[in-house]
Design a protein around this motif. Sequence first.
Motif, PDB file in Angstrom:
ATOM      1  N   TRP A  28      91.826 -27.450-119.046  1.00 36.78           N
ATOM      2  CA  TRP A  28      92.132 -28.908-118.538  1.00 36.78           C
ATOM      3  C   TRP A  28      92.537 -29.688-119.828  1.00 36.78           C
ATOM      4  CZ3 TRP A  28      92.644 -30.534-113.638  1.00 36.78           C
ATOM      5  CH2 TRP A  28      91.897 -29.659-112.571  1.00 36.78           C
ATOM      6  N   ILE A  39      84.109 -31.333-118.494  1.00 38.60           N
ATOM      7  CA  ILE A  39      84.379 -30.841-117.102  1.00 38.60           C
ATOM      8  C   ILE A  39      83.308 -30.542-116.324  1.00 38.60           C
ATOM      9  CG2 ILE A  39      85.391 -28.573-116.085  1.00 38.60           C
ATOM     10  CD1 ILE A  39      87.404 -30.560-117.585  1.00 38.60           C
ATOM     11  N   PHE A  66      88.636 -33.947-109.681  1.00 42.34           N
ATOM     12  CA  PHE A  66      89.789 -33.376-109.618  1.00 42.34           C
ATOM     13  C   PHE A  66      90.192 -32.922-108.257  1.00 42.34           C
ATOM     14  CE2 PHE A  66      87.070 -29.744-109.503  1.00 42.34           C
ATOM     15  CZ  PHE A  66      87.506 -28.670-108.872  1.00 42.34           C
ATOM     16  N   ASP A  84      95.144 -29.055-109.130  1.00 40.66           N
ATOM     17  CA  ASP A  84      95.181 -28.665-110.692  1.00 40.66           C
ATOM     18  C   ASP A  84      95.390 -30.381-111.347  1.00 40.66           C
ATOM     19  OD1 ASP A  84      97.784 -29.400-109.727  1.00 40.66           O
ATOM     20  OD2 ASP A  84      98.724 -27.802-110.865  1.00 40.66           O
ATOM     21  N   ARG A 124      95.428 -32.354-116.603  1.00 43.63           N
ATOM     22  CA  ARG A 124      96.202 -31.275-115.332  1.00 43.63           C
ATOM     23  C   ARG A 124      95.622 -29.892-116.087  1.00 43.63           C
ATOM     24  NH1 ARG A 124     100.630 -30.345-112.173  1.00 43.63           N
ATOM     25  NH2 ARG A 124     101.298 -32.415-112.212  1.00 43.63           N
ATOM     26  N   LYS A 125      95.314 -28.829-115.010  1.00 45.69           N
ATOM     27  CA  LYS A 125      94.898 -27.681-115.531  1.00 45.69           C
ATOM     28  C   LYS A 125      96.114 -26.629-115.770  1.00 45.69           C
ATOM     29  CE  LYS A 125      91.303 -25.129-113.703  1.00 45.69           C
ATOM     30  NZ  LYS A 125      90.646 -24.351-112.798  1.00 45.69           N
TER      31      LYS A 125
END
Length: 126
Positions: A7, A26, A34, A37, A51-52
């Motif tokens: 992330w 996280i 979230f 993504d 954003r992942k």
Amino acid sequence: WQNRLVWVVNDPSDSMVGRIVPESIIADPTLFVFDGDEGMVKWEHKGRFVRKMKISQIETLLEVAKRFNTGSSSPDDHTKAGKDCDDDGGAPCQTSIRSEASYFGLVLRKYAQVRLPDVGGAAAAY
């Protein structure tokens, strides 16, 4: 390890753009929400869009952020760097990320089981 998903702060106007979010944040549902993504974290007392992505993509993100912040762009750049544009691939600057931030915050507040930070001036108390 370059293909590992992490992330990352992805708002080009954020001073922490390109930084990988620590696993401890996280793992904490009071600091991270979230959808797919994309998400938001509360990190260093501020709400941040994340954003992942693969570690190998961070360098490209930093290049885009640099263009955004300096106002320079190439002729084949979809966005007008320095402007507030989205990345949907459409015509440049038809959607403002900042104007959408308040809506995004409201959606996350509605569906998240946690209290989220105020992002982009989107004051919403519940």
